[in-house]
Design a protein around this motif. Structure first.
Motif, PDB file in Angstrom:
ATOM      1  N   TYR A  36      19.176  71.982  30.679  1.00 41.27           N
ATOM      2  CA  TYR A  36      18.157  71.670  29.684  1.00 41.27           C
ATOM      3  C   TYR A  36      18.199  70.171  29.385  1.00 41.27           C
ATOM      4  O   TYR A  36      19.261  69.541  29.465  1.00 41.27           O
ATOM      5  CB  TYR A  36      18.399  72.426  28.371  1.00 41.27           C
ATOM      6  CG  TYR A  36      18.398  73.923  28.521  1.00 41.27           C
ATOM      7  CD1 TYR A  36      19.572  74.606  28.809  1.00 41.27           C
ATOM      8  CD2 TYR A  36      17.234  74.663  28.367  1.00 41.27           C
ATOM      9  CE1 TYR A  36      19.585  75.984  28.945  1.00 41.27           C
ATOM     10  CE2 TYR A  36      17.231  76.043  28.507  1.00 41.27           C
ATOM     11  CZ  TYR A  36      18.415  76.689  28.797  1.00 41.27           C
ATOM     12  OH  TYR A  36      18.428  78.051  28.941  1.00 41.27           O
ATOM     13  N   GLN A  38      17.146  67.449  26.273  1.00 38.34           N
ATOM     14  CA  GLN A  38      16.758  67.362  24.871  1.00 38.34           C
ATOM     15  C   GLN A  38      16.576  65.902  24.485  1.00 38.34           C
ATOM     16  O   GLN A  38      17.494  65.089  24.634  1.00 38.34           O
ATOM     17  CB  GLN A  38      17.799  68.014  23.955  1.00 38.34           C
ATOM     18  CG  GLN A  38      17.343  68.058  22.490  1.00 38.34           C
ATOM     19  CD  GLN A  38      18.336  68.729  21.586  1.00 38.34           C
ATOM     20  OE1 GLN A  38      19.543  68.666  21.784  1.00 38.34           O
ATOM     21  NE2 GLN A  38      17.832  69.407  20.545  1.00 38.34           N
ATOM     22  N   TYR A  87      22.099  69.279  28.822  1.00 35.56           N
ATOM     23  CA  TYR A  87      23.057  70.367  28.602  1.00 35.56           C
ATOM     24  C   TYR A  87      23.018  71.337  29.775  1.00 35.56           C
ATOM     25  O   TYR A  87      21.936  71.729  30.235  1.00 35.56           O
ATOM     26  CB  TYR A  87      22.714  71.153  27.343  1.00 35.56           C
ATOM     27  CG  TYR A  87      22.859  70.389  26.051  1.00 35.56           C
ATOM     28  CD1 TYR A  87      21.773  69.735  25.481  1.00 35.56           C
ATOM     29  CD2 TYR A  87      24.090  70.324  25.389  1.00 35.56           C
ATOM     30  CE1 TYR A  87      21.895  69.025  24.294  1.00 35.56           C
ATOM     31  CE2 TYR A  87      24.219  69.614  24.197  1.00 35.56           C
ATOM     32  CZ  TYR A  87      23.121  68.971  23.664  1.00 35.56           C
ATOM     33  OH  TYR A  87      23.257  68.276  22.488  1.00 35.56           O
ATOM     34  N   GLN A  89      24.207  75.246  30.960  1.00 31.00           N
ATOM     35  CA  GLN A  89      24.358  76.535  30.276  1.00 31.00           C
ATOM     36  C   GLN A  89      24.592  77.631  31.309  1.00 31.00           C
ATOM     37  O   GLN A  89      23.992  77.640  32.387  1.00 31.00           O
ATOM     38  CB  GLN A  89      23.114  76.842  29.457  1.00 31.00           C
ATOM     39  CG  GLN A  89      23.068  78.237  28.832  1.00 31.00           C
ATOM     40  CD  GLN A  89      22.124  79.165  29.580  1.00 31.00           C
ATOM     41  OE1 GLN A  89      20.954  78.835  29.795  1.00 31.00           O
ATOM     42  NE2 GLN A  89      22.603  80.345  29.956  1.00 31.00           N
ATOM     43  N   PHE A  98      27.145  76.857  26.420  1.00 27.65           N
ATOM     44  CA  PHE A  98      26.564  75.548  26.717  1.00 27.65           C
ATOM     45  C   PHE A  98      27.681  74.531  26.939  1.00 27.65           C
ATOM     46  O   PHE A  98      28.742  74.609  26.301  1.00 27.65           O
ATOM     47  CB  PHE A  98      25.695  75.062  25.550  1.00 27.65           C
ATOM     48  CG  PHE A  98      24.397  75.805  25.396  1.00 27.65           C
ATOM     49  CD1 PHE A  98      24.315  76.916  24.563  1.00 27.65           C
ATOM     50  CD2 PHE A  98      23.261  75.396  26.067  1.00 27.65           C
ATOM     51  CE1 PHE A  98      23.121  77.605  24.402  1.00 27.65           C
ATOM     52  CE2 PHE A  98      22.053  76.082  25.922  1.00 27.65           C
ATOM     53  CZ  PHE A  98      21.996  77.187  25.092  1.00 27.65           C
ATOM     54  N   GLN A 100      28.984  70.576  26.497  1.00 35.35           N
ATOM     55  CA  GLN A 100      28.969  69.752  25.290  1.00 35.35           C
ATOM     56  C   GLN A 100      27.845  68.714  25.292  1.00 35.35           C
ATOM     57  O   GLN A 100      27.587  68.076  24.277  1.00 35.35           O
ATOM     58  CB  GLN A 100      30.328  69.059  25.094  1.00 35.35           C
ATOM     59  CG  GLN A 100      30.506  67.776  25.880  1.00 35.35           C
ATOM     60  CD  GLN A 100      30.938  67.987  27.321  1.00 35.35           C
ATOM     61  OE1 GLN A 100      30.844  69.085  27.872  1.00 35.35           O
ATOM     62  NE2 GLN A 100      31.422  66.920  27.942  1.00 35.35           N
TER      63      GLN A 100
END
Lengths: 107, 123
Positions: A36, A38, A87, A89, A98, A100
């Protein structure tokens, strides 16, 4: 419980650079991993699933590879919009874990 | 377009309770498993709970099991998280996320996320 460790935790790079982020699982039996992205103040966004499959709309400069326990996310040529936190996961025994996070900053 | 809108976040005292809601649109809610994920201020992501499309299967992180309850109302396209016995370490932005379900399993990658609702636990 399985733990995911990303390296590095912080990465400084320039536009046009090729960068690689590694995610290592504490147990190596699961060959699938998700990534992911972010951006600050925003919700996470799915980039890659099943280790190497790009989510619809994700640019081809992103790629994922690996198998348990080590996986990688590679950005072939950094663009200004790629500076974000990433990240990894994994799903094991109906539990999500997940990493860190890896914060990718502009050099 | 998939949209998820969380609400219900607030400042609550330790030991208190709170109920979060997530209203969905843009997909067939009753056919999709959904999940809660939280993020403490300045920290990483932590999965909290997930629920199948029918609501019959529920999953929890060890850190919240026994204190939090996930549920859903498919007629209202809404996901809930009932949080009891709140602790300071539960302080976080709580995201609602849709599970892709692409491989036929209940749990899987999280392909759409809301913008989150903030829960603060403090005296």
């Amino acid at each position: 419980d399985i733990q995911l460790t990303q390296s590095p935790s912080f990465l400084s790079a320039s536009v046009g650079d090729r960068v690689t982020i590694t995610c290592r699982a504490s147990q190596g039996t699961n060959r699938y991993l998700t990534w992911y992205q972010q951006k600050p103040g925003k919700a996470p966004n799915l980039l890659i699933y099943d280790t190497s499959t790009l989510q619809s709309g994700v640019p081809s400069r992103f790629s994922g590879s690996g198998s348990g326990p080590e996986f990688t996310l590679t950005i072939s040529s950094l663009q200004p919009e790629d500076f974000a936190t990433y990240y990894c996961q994994q799903l094991n025994n109906n539990q999500y874990t997940f990493g860190q996070g890896t914060k990718l900053e502009i050099k | 377009e998939v949209q998820l809108l969380e609400s219900g976040g607030a400042l609550v005292q330790p030991g208190g309770s709170l109920r979060l809601s997530c209203t969905a649109s843009g997909f067939t809610f009753g056919n999709s498993a959904v999940s809660w994920v939280r993020q403490a201020p300045g920290k990483g992501l932590e999965w909290v709970s997930g629920i199948s499309g029918s609501g019959s299967r529920k999953y929890y992180a060890d850190s919240v099991r026994g204190r939090f309850t996930i549920s859903r109302d498919n007629s209202k396209k809404t996901l809930f998280l009932q949080m009891n016995g709140l602790r300071a370490e539960d302080t976080a932005l709580y995201y609602c996320a849709k599970i892709s379900g692409r491989d036929g399993n209940i749990l899987g990658d999280l392909d759409s996320w809301g913008q989150g609702t903030l829960v603060s636990v403090s005296s």
